[in-house]
Structure formats: structure tokens, C-alpha cells
Design a protein around this motif. Sequence first.
Motif, mmCIF file in Angstrom:
data_model
loop_
_atom_site.group_PDB
_atom_site.id
_atom_site.type_symbol
_atom_site.label_atom_id
_atom_site.label_comp_id
_atom_site.label_asym_id
_atom_site.label_seq_id
_atom_site.Cartn_x
_atom_site.Cartn_y
_atom_site.Cartn_z
ATOM 1 N N ARG A 190 6.081 55.080 11.155
ATOM 2 C CA ARG A 190 7.042 55.271 9.898
ATOM 3 C C ARG A 190 8.314 54.635 9.928
ATOM 4 N NH1 ARG A 190 6.794 61.602 8.382
ATOM 5 N NH2 ARG A 190 7.749 60.719 6.516
ATOM 6 N N LEU A 191 8.821 54.130 10.978
ATOM 7 C CA LEU A 191 9.838 53.264 11.220
ATOM 8 C C LEU A 191 9.695 51.987 10.326
ATOM 9 C CD1 LEU A 191 10.896 53.805 14.869
ATOM 10 C CD2 LEU A 191 11.565 55.069 12.805
ATOM 11 N N THR A 192 10.896 51.533 10.034
ATOM 12 C CA THR A 192 11.013 50.218 9.344
ATOM 13 C C THR A 192 11.476 48.926 10.395
ATOM 14 O OG1 THR A 192 11.484 51.461 7.117
ATOM 15 C CG2 THR A 192 11.995 48.935 7.508
ATOM 16 N N PHE A 193 10.522 48.154 10.568
ATOM 17 C CA PHE A 193 10.906 47.088 11.306
ATOM 18 C C PHE A 193 11.227 45.720 10.589
ATOM 19 C CE2 PHE A 193 7.792 49.539 13.626
ATOM 20 C CZ PHE A 193 8.254 49.921 14.629
ATOM 21 N N CYS A 194 12.556 45.486 10.817
ATOM 22 C CA CYS A 194 13.090 44.349 9.886
ATOM 23 C C CYS A 194 13.553 42.742 10.621
ATOM 24 C CB CYS A 194 14.106 44.809 8.856
ATOM 25 S SG CYS A 194 15.387 45.765 9.537
ATOM 26 N N GLY A 195 13.027 42.777 11.751
ATOM 27 C CA GLY A 195 13.475 41.632 12.564
ATOM 28 C C GLY A 195 14.777 41.846 13.581
ATOM 29 N N PRO A 196 14.765 41.185 14.452
ATOM 30 C CA PRO A 196 13.900 40.147 15.008
ATOM 31 C C PRO A 196 12.614 40.674 15.681
ATOM 32 C CG PRO A 196 15.540 40.634 16.495
ATOM 33 C CD PRO A 196 16.121 41.296 15.652
ATOM 34 N N ASN A 197 11.729 40.026 15.468
ATOM 35 C CA ASN A 197 10.270 40.735 15.917
ATOM 36 C C ASN A 197 9.956 40.325 17.213
ATOM 37 O OD1 ASN A 197 9.917 37.832 15.438
ATOM 38 N ND2 ASN A 197 7.846 38.025 14.640
ATOM 39 N N GLU A 198 10.788 40.216 17.927
ATOM 40 C CA GLU A 198 10.584 39.691 19.305
ATOM 41 C C GLU A 198 10.548 40.555 20.374
ATOM 42 O OE1 GLU A 198 11.801 35.591 21.022
ATOM 43 O OE2 GLU A 198 12.975 36.754 22.516
ATOM 44 N N CYS A 205 15.183 48.945 12.336
ATOM 45 C CA CYS A 205 16.486 49.238 11.541
ATOM 46 C C CYS A 205 16.746 50.368 10.564
ATOM 47 C CB CYS A 205 16.770 47.828 10.536
ATOM 48 S SG CYS A 205 15.297 47.722 9.435
ATOM 49 N N THR A 206 16.104 51.323 10.908
ATOM 50 C CA THR A 206 16.244 52.739 10.205
ATOM 51 C C THR A 206 16.636 53.622 11.463
ATOM 52 O OG1 THR A 206 13.859 53.044 10.856
ATOM 53 C CG2 THR A 206 14.594 52.195 8.571
ATOM 54 N N ASP A 207 16.903 54.991 11.014
ATOM 55 C CA ASP A 207 17.318 56.052 12.034
ATOM 56 C C ASP A 207 16.200 56.482 13.140
ATOM 57 O OD1 ASP A 207 18.626 57.820 13.450
ATOM 58 O OD2 ASP A 207 18.429 59.604 11.936
ATOM 59 N N THR A 208 16.313 56.300 14.313
ATOM 60 C CA THR A 208 15.110 56.498 15.220
ATOM 61 C C THR A 208 15.592 57.867 16.041
ATOM 62 O OG1 THR A 208 16.246 55.132 16.795
ATOM 63 C CG2 THR A 208 14.605 54.040 15.376
ATOM 64 N N SER A 209 16.459 58.539 15.904
ATOM 65 C CA SER A 209 16.741 59.882 16.505
ATOM 66 C C SER A 209 15.752 60.839 16.622
ATOM 67 C CB SER A 209 18.000 60.291 16.002
ATOM 68 O OG SER A 209 17.987 60.776 14.421
#
Length: 316
Positions: A168-176, A192-196
Motif C-alpha cells: 500500500r506504500l507509494t513508490f515514486c522513484g528512484p526505482n533502483e 515517498c509516503t509515511d512508512t512508520s
Amino acid sequence: MVVLPSENRTAPVEFLLTGFSSTRELNIFLFLMFLVFYILIVSGNILIILLVLFSHHLHTPMYFFLVNLSFLEIWYTSDTVPKMLLIIIAEQKTISVAGCLAQFYFFGSLAATECLLLAVMSYDRYLAICQPLHYPILMTGPLCVRLAAGSWLCCFLLTAITMVLLSRLTFCGPNEIDHFFCDFTPLVHLSCTDTSLTETVAYATSSAVTLAPFLLITASYSCILATILRIPSGTGRQKAFSTCSSHLTMVAVFYGTLIATYLVPSANSSQLLRKGSSLLYTIMTPMFNPIVYSLRNRDIHEAVKTCLRKKPGFLR
């Protein structure tokens, strides 16, 4: 790339696994070395499974759990090594987001299951050495099945919680991803979102399936050691210790590599060093399983000798 509707960002549909090296000659060497290791792991653990299945004197709780452990090691390694080999030799470094999450899920679930299986095996050795008269009554076939099935089911369900939160997290780069497989920490760092919440749940579940079994193993072997030291004869003490030395070696190797990888602060170790330590539990630990049980176990020695004395078609 998929454009996010609410933000001026793009979400990657695949990740790039960097692997180890960009040098062709070194990659060929690494490919051949890891391929040999993978073949040894799969063939060695299959051999352990076949020996137990076709040797009636090995149809005991200890070897039932060993079959589960060998079966797990095959899939544990197969989840990461084939993709790693493709990255090295074919330079197919990309992996889809769904594929990356799936790889993490199975890797995490199998690693957690190994922790519980090692704890169950230590409990089996505790009953066999500390309560030998009650052992056949306590460690019954149905109980063995429930303990093994519970280990698998519990860990796959617990890891599913972390995997759902991770998806459910948003991945917005970089993708490496600077690794050779999709581990939890590199994935979280790409978000790039809150992962706490995800990190808290992952820490809680991983602690539950690693520390609790480790404490049970420690308690079991403390009782085993106390019982062995009370045995009057040296031969008796040696025989009692030999029944659990293989398992104790595997526990030391498995938890030793986990500690070396995850308890070493990342600030004090390079990423290349972390990749190397990750190889210890993705390749070396599964490879040690058949080696340790082959070299240090008399029952396995006898099973091999019995199989070799039989006709070539004994497995048919």
C-alpha cells in the motif's frame, strides 16, 4: 511509468536490482560459483528428504522436522538465487513491483518459518534427552504434524500483514534497489509516503518470529546441557550430545548470519558488505544443512550405507 493522479510524481511499475558487479569477467565467475552452490543446495536437501522417506529407521519426529527444514531450504534459496543468476549473467536486472513484493513475501515467510522449525526441533531434543521415558507419549505423530503445520501457517500469515502494508506504500522513484533481491529495508527506502506503521509492524512481527524461538532454543539447550552434565558416564554424555549437535550447529549458523546481517548498524558497514552478509543466510545456511547432518549424524550415515547396499532400483 504510471502517473499518480493526486501528485506530480510517477510510480515505477518495475524495480532495478543492481546485483554485484558491472565487470563481465567477475560476473561470469560469480555466476558459475553461485550456480554450483545452488545445485549443491537443491541436490543435498533433496537427498536428505529421500533418505528419510525411504529409510524406515529414520521415521522419527526429529527426521520428520528435518524433512520440513530441507524442503524449506530448497524453496528458500529458489526464491532468490535463480533471479540473482539472471541478474549476473543475462543482465536482466528489472523485476516488476508485484514480483518484487512476492519475492519479499516468500523470502520473509520462509525465513520466519525456519526460526520456528528450529525452535520446534530444539523442543523435540529437549523431550528426547530430558524426558526420555515420556518422549514417545508426548511427541506423537499428530503433534509433530500440528507443530510443523503451525510453524508454516503462522509465519506465512504474519508476513502477509507486512506485505499488505508494504504493497500500500507509494513508490515514486528512484526505482533502483542496490541489492540482489527484494529485501524489506531497500523497499521501504524507495517509498515517498509515511512508512512508520509498516516499519513498526514489520519490526514487531520479525521480533516475534526470531526472538521468541531463540529464547525457546536457549531454554531448551540449557535444560539439555544440565541433563547431559548429570549423566555419570562419559560415553553416555557423548551419545546424548551427539543427538543434538547437528541441530545446535544449524542454530548457531542460522542465527549467527542473521545477527551479522541485521544487527550490524548500516552506518558502519558498506552496502557491498551487507550484500555479502546477506549471501550467508541465502546461500551458505541452506548449503550447510545437508552437510552438517551428513557429516555429524550416525543415523544418516547408516541410511546412506543401507541405500548403497541395496539394488540400484530401490527407489522405484
